[in-house]
Write an enzyme that holds these catalytic residues in place. Structure first.
Site, PDB file in Angstrom:
ATOM      1  N   HIS A   1       0.777  -1.065   0.378  1.00 33.14           N
ATOM      2  CA  HIS A   1       0.045  -0.013   0.014  1.00 33.14           C
ATOM      3  C   HIS A   1       0.822   1.168   0.107  1.00 33.14           C
ATOM      4  O   HIS A   1       0.302   2.383   0.232  1.00 33.14           O
ATOM      5  CB  HIS A   1      -0.948   0.347   1.401  1.00 33.14           C
TER       6      HIS A   1
ATOM      7  N   SER B   1      16.377  19.903 -17.612  1.00 33.67           N
ATOM      8  CA  SER B   1      15.479  20.917 -17.817  1.00 33.67           C
ATOM      9  C   SER B   1      15.731  22.260 -18.564  1.00 33.67           C
ATOM     10  O   SER B   1      16.998  22.998 -18.644  1.00 33.67           O
ATOM     11  CB  SER B   1      14.660  21.656 -16.456  1.00 33.67           C
TER      12      SER B   1
ATOM     13  N   LYS C   1      17.374  20.860 -11.892  1.00 28.61           N
ATOM     14  CA  LYS C   1      16.999  19.802 -12.498  1.00 28.61           C
ATOM     15  C   LYS C   1      17.196  18.217 -13.472  1.00 28.61           C
ATOM     16  O   LYS C   1      18.301  18.875 -13.829  1.00 28.61           O
ATOM     17  CB  LYS C   1      15.876  19.847 -13.364  1.00 28.61           C
TER      18      LYS C   1
ATOM     19  N   GLU D   1      10.271   7.768 -17.161  1.00 28.82           N
ATOM     20  CA  GLU D   1       8.391   8.374 -17.662  1.00 28.82           C
ATOM     21  C   GLU D   1       8.335   7.944 -18.940  1.00 28.82           C
ATOM     22  O   GLU D   1       6.933   7.533 -19.897  1.00 28.82           O
ATOM     23  CB  GLU D   1       9.042  10.163 -18.069  1.00 28.82           C
TER      24      GLU D   1
END
Ligand code: ARG
Length: 459
Positions: free
Chosen positions: A156, A277, A283, A290
């Protein structure tokens, strides 16, 4: 260019409909398979004396010539040919003249296209199998060096029990192994020849289906001509196996994405597999996992598209089936590139932060089960022990301390059977070590599994 059926029709096709109907822009991918299929068919017609030996030689040489021209970049299938099958036939006729018109004797594009796709998919499954093995080897290498690295295990998405990182990684090896098995099973059904089913009913021309099947390396032939030209189950099975593989890749992608966040800090991406980025200078983005997670949706979509394509289509061939190709081609392309990208990511794109991993298992209650099991060792029924530990955890949370911070006297207040040795059982390393049940995360179990995989993957 006149259509083969032009004598039967009074008017030519509407130009938009001509394009709408065509598949040449995507089925040109099947060119080598189409040529091999035709060569096998011509050989067979020669063997059964439907073609004379000089006609057979002319046709085969013509087809071989087209193959060479294609491989040397001197010929590429393009419109206005409707599809790859007409394209090759037209090219053959332009090369060798009238004899070329005999190639299509005793066959139809329906059995031809079915043969081509199966030959193509069989080859792609073999490539994919190599890619999956490479992926497994990358995962195994990571597991080998992390048997004694601890990582929190979750259920969970809540801290549950600590694990050997290798155990976590080996879980994916198991999933990929099932994927490999599934592709193998699909391959055995793909490896069946529909050639000779002709349009739908078979043919009165003297053909030898077993001969063409053997020439093309098929294990067996379809027993029913209607089924042979209508079956697209194998495409759906392949895409379904691919969808499951993608679900596994997406699952590990999601974990990697979480692991490299500042919040988790379990791992970091190397510069080889991360991107910056355009705006925020600090970043480092996990684009690779992804993209894999994102591309999973495409493969699920193809599965849905194919299932819907075959639904309610009566026997035998219907043009709906032309829609099988783009879904199948894109699935192969997507799955292969994702497996490759994940292999590179695991090989050289990710570094585990061992210090953060071991700190994280020190600072939680994921050893609570072991406290209960300690009492079970003293003959206390598990449910009673579980409740005692529940009270202890509540007591700790109220005081903002961990189990290991309690004094033995505090433990004894909850149950008299606690002794000093309880602290040994609470150590995360010992917690993991003690999971000696088969398939568990205990180090001896994990070592055994690493060795098994090592033998299996022949490293
Ligand atoms: N381009 C067609 C396809 O991919 C080839 C088979 C056409 N057969 C037919 N009867 N129209 O399905």
């Amino acid at each position: 260019m006149a259509k083969v059926w032009s004598k039967r029709f009074d008017n030519s096709l509407n130009p938009f409909i001509e394009k709408f109907n065509a598949s040449i822009l995507f089925d040109s991918k099947l060119i080598l398979e189409d040529l091999n299929c035709s060569i096998a068919h011509a050989k067979m017609l020669g063997k059964t004396k439907v073609l004379s030996s000089s006609e057979t030689v002319q046709i085969i040489n013509g087809l071989e010539n087209i193959k060479v021209q294609y491989l040397e970049g001197k010929f590429s299938p393009t419109p206005p040919s409707e599809d790859i099958h007409y394209c090759i036939e037209e090219k053959l006729i332009s090369l060798i003249g009238e004899t070329g018109k005999k190639l299509h004797t005793g066959r139809s594009r329906n059995d031809q296209v079915g043969t081509d796709i199966r030959l193509w998919l069989r080859k792609e499954i073999d490539n994919l199998e190599i890619l999956i093995t490479d992926l497994q080897k990358a995962f195994l290498n990571l597991a080998k060096s992390n048997i004694y690295t601890l990582i929190p295990g979750y259920t969970h998405m809540q801290r549950a029990q600590p694990l050997s990182l290798a155990h976590h990684i080996l879980a994916y090896l198991e999933m990929f192994e099932r994927d490999r098995e599934r592709f193998k099973e699909v391959r055995s059904r793909v490896n069946t020849s529909p050639l000779g089913a002709a349009a739908l009913a078979g043919t009165k021309i003297k053909i030898d289906r077993n001969f063409t099947a053997a020439e093309l390396g098929f294990e067996k032939i379809y027993k029913n001509s209607l089924d042979a030209v209508s079956d697209r189950d194998f495409c759906i099975e392949f895409v379904s196996a691919s969808a499951l593989l993608m679900s596994h890749l997406s699952k590990i992608s999601e974990e990697i994405i979480l692991w490299v966040t500042d919040e988790f800090s379990f791992a970091k991406l190397t510069d080889k597999c991360a991107t910056g980025s355009s705006l925020m200078p600090q970043k480092k983005n996990p684009d690779v996992p992804e993209l894999i997670r994102g591309k999973t949706g495409r493969v699920y979509g193809h599965l849905q598209a194919l299932l819907t394509m075959v639904k309610g289509v009566p026997l035998a061939y219907n043009k709906d089936f032309q829609e099988d190709k783009e879904s199948l081609f894109d699935t192969v392309e997507t799955v292969s590139s994702c497996v490759k990208a994940m292999t590179i990511l695991v090989d050289e794109g990710i570094e585990f932060n061992i210090k953060n991993l071991s700190d994280s298992v020190e600072n939680d209650f994921s050893n609570a089960t072991d406290l209960a099991d300690y009492l079970v060792g003293k003959q206390i029924p598990f449910r009673t022990a579980y409740q005692v530990v529940g009270e202890i955890v509540k007591y700790c949370i109220e005081r903002k301390v961990l189990l290991k911070n309690l004094k033995i006297d505090e433990f004894k207040k909850f149950h008299p059977d606690f002794e000093e040795d309880v602290f040994v059982d609470l150590e995360p390393f010992n917690v993991v070590k003690s999971r000696t049940s088969e398939g568990g995360t205990g180090f001896t179990q994990v070592e055994k599994e690493v060795n098994n995989w090592q033998k299996k993957l022949l490293l």
